[in-house]
Design a protein around this motif. Structure first.
Motif, PDB file in Angstrom:
ATOM      1  N   LEU A  16       1.259  -1.080  -0.302  1.00 17.08           N
ATOM      2  CA  LEU A  16      -0.090  -0.036   0.332  1.00 17.08           C
ATOM      3  C   LEU A  16       0.833   1.055  -0.200  1.00 17.08           C
ATOM      4  O   LEU A  16       0.960   1.862   0.904  1.00 17.08           O
ATOM      5  N   PRO A  21      -7.721   7.240  -9.152  1.00 17.42           N
ATOM      6  CA  PRO A  21      -9.338   6.516 -10.219  1.00 17.42           C
ATOM      7  C   PRO A  21      -8.891   7.201 -11.697  1.00 17.42           C
ATOM      8  O   PRO A  21      -8.508   8.530 -12.208  1.00 17.42           O
ATOM      9  N   ILE A  73     -10.613   8.856 -13.558  1.00 14.74           N
ATOM     10  CA  ILE A  73     -12.032   9.633 -14.721  1.00 14.74           C
ATOM     11  C   ILE A  73     -11.596  10.648 -15.279  1.00 14.74           C
ATOM     12  O   ILE A  73     -10.766  11.024 -15.164  1.00 14.74           O
ATOM     13  N   GLY A 119     -14.850   7.537  -2.766  1.00 13.46           N
ATOM     14  CA  GLY A 119     -14.637   6.238  -2.047  1.00 13.46           C
ATOM     15  C   GLY A 119     -15.270   6.474  -0.776  1.00 13.46           C
ATOM     16  O   GLY A 119     -15.420   7.336   0.131  1.00 13.46           O
ATOM     17  N   ASN A 120     -15.403   5.106  -0.352  1.00  8.65           N
ATOM     18  CA  ASN A 120     -16.138   4.781   1.224  1.00  8.65           C
ATOM     19  C   ASN A 120     -15.188   3.751   1.492  1.00  8.65           C
ATOM     20  O   ASN A 120     -15.224   3.277   2.522  1.00  8.65           O
ATOM     21  N   GLY A 121     -13.663   3.470   0.924  1.00  5.83           N
ATOM     22  CA  GLY A 121     -13.349   2.695   2.300  1.00  5.83           C
ATOM     23  C   GLY A 121     -12.368   2.819   3.349  1.00  5.83           C
ATOM     24  O   GLY A 121     -13.474   3.441   4.063  1.00  5.83           O
ATOM     25  N   ALA A 122     -11.724   2.307   3.962  1.00  2.00           N
ATOM     26  CA  ALA A 122     -11.555   2.049   5.340  1.00  2.00           C
ATOM     27  C   ALA A 122     -10.114   3.205   5.497  1.00  2.00           C
ATOM     28  O   ALA A 122     -10.856   4.279   6.711  1.00  2.00           O
ATOM     29  N   THR A 123     -10.908   4.044   4.740  1.00  2.00           N
ATOM     30  CA  THR A 123      -9.849   5.639   4.459  1.00  2.00           C
ATOM     31  C   THR A 123     -11.328   6.858   4.847  1.00  2.00           C
ATOM     32  O   THR A 123     -10.637   7.340   5.802  1.00  2.00           O
ATOM     33  N   ARG A 180     -18.878   4.113  -4.969  1.00  2.00           N
ATOM     34  CA  ARG A 180     -19.368   3.013  -5.476  1.00  2.00           C
ATOM     35  C   ARG A 180     -19.992   2.380  -4.961  1.00  2.00           C
ATOM     36  O   ARG A 180     -21.024   0.982  -5.649  1.00  2.00           O
ATOM     37  N   THR A 181     -20.029   1.353  -4.034  1.00  2.00           N
ATOM     38  CA  THR A 181     -19.781   0.195  -3.774  1.00  2.00           C
ATOM     39  C   THR A 181     -20.178   0.024  -1.777  1.00  2.00           C
ATOM     40  O   THR A 181     -18.909   0.862  -1.660  1.00  2.00           O
ATOM     41  N   LYS A 237     -14.748  -7.722   0.050  1.00  2.00           N
ATOM     42  CA  LYS A 237     -14.175  -5.821   0.255  1.00  2.00           C
ATOM     43  C   LYS A 237     -13.562  -5.896   2.146  1.00  2.00           C
ATOM     44  O   LYS A 237     -14.344  -6.894   2.764  1.00  2.00           O
ATOM     45  N   ARG A 238     -12.784  -5.544   2.935  1.00  2.00           N
ATOM     46  CA  ARG A 238     -12.428  -5.455   3.988  1.00  2.00           C
ATOM     47  C   ARG A 238     -13.049  -4.765   4.487  1.00  2.00           C
ATOM     48  O   ARG A 238     -13.926  -3.869   4.437  1.00  2.00           O
ATOM     49  N   ALA A 273     -10.081   9.158  -1.646  1.00  2.00           N
ATOM     50  CA  ALA A 273     -10.402   7.993  -1.143  1.00  2.00           C
ATOM     51  C   ALA A 273     -10.213   7.250  -1.991  1.00  2.00           C
ATOM     52  O   ALA A 273     -10.739   6.109  -1.400  1.00  2.00           O
ATOM     53  N   THR A 274      -8.979   6.600  -2.873  1.00  2.00           N
ATOM     54  CA  THR A 274      -9.504   5.878  -4.052  1.00  2.00           C
ATOM     55  C   THR A 274      -8.690   5.044  -3.839  1.00  2.00           C
ATOM     56  O   THR A 274      -7.969   4.094  -4.220  1.00  2.00           O
ATOM     57  N   GLY A 275      -8.048   4.414  -2.316  1.00  2.00           N
ATOM     58  CA  GLY A 275      -6.686   3.442  -2.204  1.00  2.00           C
ATOM     59  C   GLY A 275      -5.550   3.233  -3.047  1.00  2.00           C
ATOM     60  O   GLY A 275      -4.819   4.736  -3.189  1.00  2.00           O
ATOM     61  N   TRP A 319      -9.206  -4.567  -4.012  1.00  2.00           N
ATOM     62  CA  TRP A 319      -7.917  -4.077  -3.811  1.00  2.00           C
ATOM     63  C   TRP A 319      -7.062  -5.495  -3.423  1.00  2.00           C
ATOM     64  O   TRP A 319      -5.802  -5.486  -3.136  1.00  2.00           O
TER      65      TRP A 319
HETATM   66  P1  NA7 Z   1      -9.682   1.099  -0.630  1.00  2.00           P
HETATM   67  O1  NA7 Z   1     -10.024   0.243   0.315  1.00  2.00           O
HETATM   68  O2  NA7 Z   1      -9.311   0.608  -2.347  1.00  2.00           O
HETATM   69  O3  NA7 Z   1     -11.273   2.325  -1.119  1.00  2.00           O
HETATM   70  C1  NA7 Z   1     -10.428   2.827  -2.380  1.00  2.00           C
HETATM   71  C2  NA7 Z   1     -12.289   3.257  -2.574  1.00  2.00           C
HETATM   72  O4  NA7 Z   1     -12.611   4.360  -3.826  1.00  2.00           O
HETATM   73  C3  NA7 Z   1     -13.272   2.519  -2.450  1.00  2.00           C
HETATM   74  O5  NA7 Z   1     -14.603   2.953  -2.262  1.00  2.00           O
HETATM   75  C4  NA7 Z   1     -13.754   2.410  -4.703  1.00  2.00           C
HETATM   76  O6  NA7 Z   1     -14.979   1.714  -4.384  1.00  2.00           O
HETATM   77  C5  NA7 Z   1     -13.444   4.007  -4.491  1.00  2.00           C
HETATM   78  N1  NA7 Z   1     -12.899   3.723  -6.207  1.00  2.00           N
HETATM   79  C6  NA7 Z   1     -11.612   3.996  -6.483  1.00  2.00           C
HETATM   80  N2  NA7 Z   1     -12.409   4.550  -7.448  1.00  2.00           N
HETATM   81  C7  NA7 Z   1     -12.755   4.563  -7.897  1.00  2.00           C
HETATM   82  C8  NA7 Z   1     -13.558   5.723  -9.213  1.00  2.00           C
HETATM   83  N3  NA7 Z   1     -13.332   5.580 -10.405  1.00  2.00           N
HETATM   84  N4  NA7 Z   1     -14.946   5.735  -8.837  1.00  2.00           N
HETATM   85  C9  NA7 Z   1     -15.823   5.507  -7.680  1.00  2.00           C
HETATM   86  N5  NA7 Z   1     -15.361   5.375  -6.652  1.00  2.00           N
HETATM   87  C10 NA7 Z   1     -13.906   5.007  -6.693  1.00  2.00           C
HETATM   88  O7  NA7 Z   1      -8.340   1.831  -0.496  1.00  2.00           O
HETATM   89  P2  NA7 Z   1      -8.291   2.206   1.258  1.00  2.00           P
HETATM   90  O8  NA7 Z   1      -7.432   3.325   0.442  1.00  2.00           O
HETATM   91  O9  NA7 Z   1      -9.918   3.851   1.797  1.00  2.00           O
HETATM   92  O10 NA7 Z   1      -8.324   1.446   2.492  1.00  2.00           O
HETATM   93  C11 NA7 Z   1      -6.936   0.861   1.610  1.00  2.00           C
HETATM   94  C12 NA7 Z   1      -6.308   0.027   2.605  1.00  2.00           C
HETATM   95  O11 NA7 Z   1      -5.535   0.895   3.299  1.00  2.00           O
HETATM   96  C13 NA7 Z   1      -7.346  -0.328   3.927  1.00  2.00           C
HETATM   97  O12 NA7 Z   1      -8.317  -1.679   3.793  1.00  2.00           O
HETATM   98  C14 NA7 Z   1      -6.976  -0.591   5.920  1.00  2.00           C
HETATM   99  O13 NA7 Z   1      -5.823  -1.945   4.940  1.00  2.00           O
HETATM  100  C15 NA7 Z   1      -5.604   0.202   4.718  1.00  2.00           C
HETATM  101  P3  NA7 Z   1     -15.506   0.287  -4.900  1.00  2.00           P
HETATM  102  O14 NA7 Z   1     -15.385  -0.246  -3.671  1.00  2.00           O
HETATM  103  O15 NA7 Z   1     -14.042  -0.046  -5.318  1.00  2.00           O
HETATM  104  O16 NA7 Z   1     -16.432   0.608  -5.935  1.00  2.00           O
END
Ligand code: NA7
Length: 571
Positions: free
Chosen positions: A164, A170, A172, A203-207, A227-228, A315-316, A362-364, A482
């Protein structure tokens, strides 16, 4: 003494600036751990090459608002450096970085690190059995000492760059056209004032779930582009009171027990997270649904958007108590429309444009491109990128066919969804140092040793691994993560079993896994196994058993005392 003989116990100095026994890439948790394990074997002739200006790796890069670890601090720390002073159950980034800085200072690791030094390439030379690692010096003044680039020769290379480290932007349309400020979460600019700003977070992941609650109260308005949806469990963080910290400090055994119980608990979650048909998975899904329902009781519209429709664990799973409630604020909006493009003014989703001052990505991370963009070339000119053309893979996540005298930490298939990664990193570090030890022993005898895993063994291991992974939640085709390659869906990032199972695999080097050639090779082939050992942390006895043992000991002691006192009083 041979002309070529290196003083393995002496740190690299000015005279041998471009020669080291071991090159370690990265001064994060992994790189520091390897350095400490080398020092424990009295090897000091190594350098740590760090492209940043400080130690800490991911914990230095990620300093966005609200950044913290989603594994308990007492478990997310080195087993050999317990920290009794953690102030929270889940510590924040600054406290974790402070801990790592403290460890680096304690082991005097700063003297081995070359900061602002970016590794461009590492090439194995078959004629000398050595690595040539070429770096770019990024610091302005440091670059003035040379041409800004130089090459280090070494016997062994260790990668501690992890999964990481490269922010992912992204794909886009229009992303470069935005006139406002665009910031990736892993490159947060604290000089930017959020007050009164219109902010988007993609983005709506862990970050994201850590940033959103933290900034919602500061900005004028915030739109979260989802997105998800993710499965979310309560986090239940709390401060650790000072009396408890005192106990951990003065009775280390109690802290050790706490860690053992955490480890045990986290290991017990493995089945629920990877097997969607398990009763545990059903229970966890129920807890997530309940959490969502409790926090957004009167908002079925929001609950509907936030409820995932894929297996838990694909997913995480996120841990947060303050993410859902943020959507009850008037200034926060959840946008689930498809992002069409980014314009000079803002974001267009489902045809509707919204203007922003700041877009947070916050796209990882580019998690499946291990070691990218370092150009690694192994034996016979074979590049790592060609070995990994169908996705990253390795033997036990640590060594790669055709890439001799090389080891990785947090490499392919070593990520976890259920437990602390530091437990994996420590096992990898010990294993890699056991390999390096043999190479350095040969070097100390004026010889050389070349070690690389047998291609057939790597293939066999990865076939078994992929077969196990294909049955897990990670493989659910209804979600992207990821953990896997986009197109093929191959799971390149996650380990398929528990931490203890992994530790046991790495607790010995089986030399039949390796092609070895050079000084001492015959000895290794005949001895077959080198014992590495493992850190046994999981609790093997329950608190009740320990209580019973203590009670019995006290009773026996009291009996002896009573008898002796009785005798004494008769005299
Ligand atoms: P993540 O978990 O990879 O999340 C990235 C987020 O960005 C996720 O919600 C993605 O949606 C979103 N994403 C990525 N590309 C796009 C586009 N093109 N359009 C809309 N949304 C997008 O990264 P984090 O930084 O949150 O966390 C990474 C790890 O770091 C975490 O698991 C910990 O272990 C520490 P998606 O879900 O793919 O639909």
């Amino acid at each position: 003494m041979g002309e070529n003989r290196v003083q393995l116990q002496v740190p690299v100095g000015n005279r041998d600036y471009t020669n080291a026994a071991v090159v370690i890439i990265g001064a994060g948790i992994s790189g520091l751990c390897v350095a400490i394990d080398l020092l424990k074997k009295d090897y000091r002739n190594f350098v740590i090459l760090e492209q940043g200006g400080g130690i800490g790796g991911t914990w230095r890069d990620n300093k966005y608002p609200g950044c913290c670890c989603d594994v308990w601090s007492h478990l997310y720390s080195y087993s050999f450096e317990p920290n009794p002073s953690w102030t929270r159950e889940y510590s924040g980034q600054e406290e974790i970085l402070q801990y790592l800085t403290g460890v680096a200072q304690k082991y005097e690791l700063y003297r081995y690190v070359r900061f602002n030094t970016c590794v461009d390439s590492a090439r194995w030379d078959d004629t000398t059995n050595k690595w040539k690692t070429t770096v770019s010096v990024l610091g302005g003044k440091d670059a003035e000492f040379g041409g800004g680039t130089y090459t280090i020769t070494s016997d062994f290379v260790v990668s501690g760059v992890g999964q990481l480290n490269l922010p992912k932007f992204p794909d886009i349309a229009g992303i470069n056209e935005f006139d406002g400020r665009l910031m990736h979460s892993a490159r947060w600019d604290w000089s930017y004032n959020l007050q009164g700003k219109k902010v988007a977070i993609i983005g709506n992941g862990a970050t994201a779930v850590q940033i959103v609650p933290e900034i919602a109260g500061k900005v004028d308005c915030l739109t979260v582009y989802q997105r998800t949806p993710n499965w979310v469990l309560p986090r239940e963080d709390s401060p650790i009171p000072s009396w408890k910290r005192q106990i951990y400090q003065y009775v280390p055994y109690i802290q050790k027990r706490k860690r053992a119980k955490m480890m045990h608990f986290r290991e017990s979650l493995f089945g629920s997270l990877v097997d969607p048909t398990s009763p545990g998975s059903e229970i966890m899904e129920g807890l997530c649904r309940q959490h969502l329902h409790t926090q957004l009781q009167n908002r079925p519209d929001l609950r509907d958007k936030l409820q995932p429709k894929y297996s838990l664990g694909c997913k995480r799973v996120l841990l947060t108590d303050d993410y859902y409630p943020v959507f009850l604020r008037d200034n926060v909006r959840l946008e689930t429309g498809h992002i069409d493009r980014i314009t000079t003014k803002g974001v267009v989703a489902d045809g509707q444009e919204e203007a922003f001052d700041l877009i947070i990505m916050a796209t990882g991370f580019r998690s499946v491109e291990f070691l990218h963009p370092i150009d690694v070339t192994g034996s016979a000119g074979r590049t790592l990128s060609s070995v990994w053309k169908d996705g990253g893979h390795a033997l036990y996540g640590v060594t790669v066919e055709g890439i001799p005298n090389f080891g990785m930490l947090y490499g392919p298939n070593t990520n976890l969804a259920h437990n602390s990664l530091i437990l994996m990193i420590e096992a990898q570090s010990k294993y890699i140092v056991a390999l390096a030890d043999k190479v350095l022993t040969a070097r100390s005898l004026d010889g050389s040793l070349k070690i690389s895993p047998k291609p057939l063994r790597v293939e066999e291991f990865n076939e078994q691994l992929q077969s196990s992974l294909s049955k897990t939640s990670f493989a659910d085709p209804n979600c992207n993560s990821w953990f896997k390659l986009g197109e093929s869906g191959k799971i390149t990032n996650n380990w398929s079993d528990t931490v203890v199972a992994y530790q046991k695999v790495l607790s010995r080097v089986d030399w039949s896994d390796y092609d070895v050639a050079g000084t001492g090779a015959d000895e290794l082939k005949s001895s077959k196994i080198t014992t590495v050992g493992r850190v046994v942390e999981e609790s093997v006895v329950s608190d009740a058993t320990i209580g019973l043992i203590v009670l019995s000991a006290v009773t026996v002691l009291a009996g002896i005392l009573y008898r002796n006192t009785g005798r004494l009083s008769l005299l």
